[in-house]
Design an enzyme around this catalytic site. Sequence first.
Site, PDB file in Angstrom:
ATOM      1  N   TRP A 143       0.837  -1.212   0.000  1.00 18.17           N
ATOM      2  CA  TRP A 143       0.000   0.000   0.000  1.00 18.17           C
ATOM      3  C   TRP A 143       0.869   1.258   0.000  1.00 18.17           C
ATOM      4  CZ3 TRP A 143      -0.891   4.265   3.140  1.00 18.17           C
ATOM      5  CH2 TRP A 143      -2.062   4.968   2.907  1.00 18.17           C
ATOM      6  N   HIS A 144       2.011   1.214   0.692  1.00 20.23           N
ATOM      7  CA  HIS A 144       2.875   2.387   0.764  1.00 20.23           C
ATOM      8  C   HIS A 144       3.741   2.553  -0.483  1.00 20.23           C
ATOM      9  CE1 HIS A 144       1.783   2.294   5.062  1.00 20.23           C
ATOM     10  NE2 HIS A 144       2.045   3.578   5.013  1.00 20.23           N
ATOM     11  N   GLY A 145       3.999   1.485  -1.206  1.00 23.73           N
ATOM     12  CA  GLY A 145       4.809   1.622  -2.409  1.00 23.73           C
ATOM     13  C   GLY A 145       5.272   0.271  -2.926  1.00 23.73           C
TER      14      GLY A 145
END
Length: 288
Positions: A143-145
């Site tokens: 989700w963050h990258g």
Amino acid sequence: ETGITRKNLEDGFCTFTIGLGYKILLADNLATIWEYIRQIGFENISTPLAWIGVLGYSLQLYFDFNGYSLMAMGIGKMMGFTFPLNFDLPYLSTSVSEFWRRWHITLGAWFRDYVYIPLGGSKKGTPRLILSLATVWLLTGIWHGSSINFLLWGASILLLILLERFAIGGFLKKHSFLAHLYVCFVIPQTWIIFAIPDIKDIGYYFQRMYPFIGKTSEFVYELDFIDALRSGWWMLLAGVILCLPFLRRLYLKYQTSIVTAAVLFAVFWASVFMLVQHGSNPFMYFAF
């Protein structure tokens, strides 16, 4: 109260101003410490500066994202909407598990309700518990990258949570002071994995934090941390103080006092002045 009312406008503006101050006066100024380290090069910083950088980045990320959340809450309140609290003094936690119940609460609740519990959570035995947690933290990293450091970051959190669950959880519950120190020690180090995209640079940074595990660069200036503290000590001190509960208690107790109004007035116009003079860095979480 619902709708646009005087009380909602006042309460919302106060919340917005606190978030604005967190972002402009604290997070953006704390960013100069991390930028100073990046300019030197992760492999060339001294060990004291490496630890100052860990503290500075941990505070910068907290006040940047918490500031963003409070500004959104304040705008919503002024329009008559009540948004849930997204941060609840996470650095006061006594375990990594508790930290992640206090940090980015809305995202954590979503993963709990739509991933962890549907997979079985803690209700269907140890193997299912491990699978549920591993899935949550794999998805949180993604989700963050998409870069490998976010997967490593998620894996580091998963390992710490499993360590607490199956080994040291009882000890942490019995020794709250040591548990606080443990969280303040391990969580900032996980942020280093989060902050640095290149695996080699992550290795360099940890070598500088723990110089006995790797060779020292010939370009290290051992007094570089003095330059960082000379301009940044007050930001670090203010950040640590604002992570403690007593200022929030004071604010809630004296929210309607003239002194509180004067302080928020000063914070608002100081933030506006900083914006006019220097502009603002983008919110860090806009990158995720």
